[in-house]
Write a protein that holds these residues in place. Sequence first.
Motif, mmCIF file in Angstrom:
data_model
loop_
_atom_site.group_PDB
_atom_site.id
_atom_site.type_symbol
_atom_site.label_atom_id
_atom_site.label_comp_id
_atom_site.label_asym_id
_atom_site.label_seq_id
_atom_site.Cartn_x
_atom_site.Cartn_y
_atom_site.Cartn_z
ATOM 1 N N ALA A 174 9.291 5.352 3.062
ATOM 2 C CA ALA A 174 8.242 5.196 2.055
ATOM 3 C C ALA A 174 7.994 3.721 1.757
ATOM 4 N N LYS A 176 8.651 1.087 3.684
ATOM 5 C CA LYS A 176 8.167 0.309 4.829
ATOM 6 C C LYS A 176 6.750 0.687 5.241
ATOM 7 N N TYR A 177 6.429 2.005 5.143
ATOM 8 C CA TYR A 177 5.148 2.470 5.676
ATOM 9 C C TYR A 177 4.207 3.060 4.630
ATOM 10 N N GLY A 178 4.642 3.143 3.386
ATOM 11 C CA GLY A 178 3.773 3.685 2.354
ATOM 12 C C GLY A 178 3.628 5.185 2.389
ATOM 13 N N PRO A 180 4.129 8.649 1.005
ATOM 14 C CA PRO A 180 4.530 9.144 -0.322
ATOM 15 C C PRO A 180 5.821 9.948 -0.254
#
Length: 262
Positions: A174, A176-178, A180
């Motif tokens: 979450a 590192k890459y967003g 959710p």
Amino acid sequence: MRVGVNTYIVKEVSGNGFSLDELDVEVLELGFDDVEVLTEEGINWDTLKNLACLGAEFTLHAPTSEGRNVSVDLGHYSRMNIVTMERVFKIASVLDARIVVIHGGDIGESYHRAFANTRRQLMEISTIAEDYGIRLLVENLTDSRIGAFPHELLPFLEENVGVCLDVGHAFLSAMKYGVPMDEFALLEAEEIHVHDNNGVMDEHLPPGKGMIGRNYIGWLIKAVKPDYTVLEIRRYSRPESVFEAIDFVKSLKKVRAKGVAV
């Protein structure tokens, strides 16, 4: 929900941490780096007998690609992976364990090759597991291995393959890459690995000692309603924080899920 800990902190297994009486948990997750019960040469039956004599309920975490005593990397197709996993199932049978958690493969040079190898071997391994009366759970990981995102696990699921949700790994993905975190709560996970971190490294801290925090971890456990919740703690500054973590997770057994929060 059965509450447990990883054997890294169980003195009778690894020589580290706390006695079973002190921990007072319902289940132990056996890690193959914590005790030399399995090596590349095979099963150490004397060590296995000692584990069985503990009288504990076990789940097993299959060897990883970085295993010290024995390793499994599904990203690379190898008959040794299959042989090793059947030995793991034999150990599980002796310990009367019915759950084995496994990692997706290391990506290496090709994501698609690692994905295909992981799926191919999981299908074969899950069939062998079924013969032993054992259920296989695939764990979400970080970006160097197959299974960092929730949707990556879906192609692996079949009659005898379910999900193990690792809270710490989910948080790292979450951050590192967003992705959710709530998306991970949609997985029908049968086991949850609980530990905290600060969003950069897989620190395996007690809940509340990192950025995830107890409130979110508590909501996640109540939302998923797993059969097993295992505290995978490897770093702690105070012994009391381990006992506090166990008490915290045990307290969630008395509370019903109340929908989406946070």
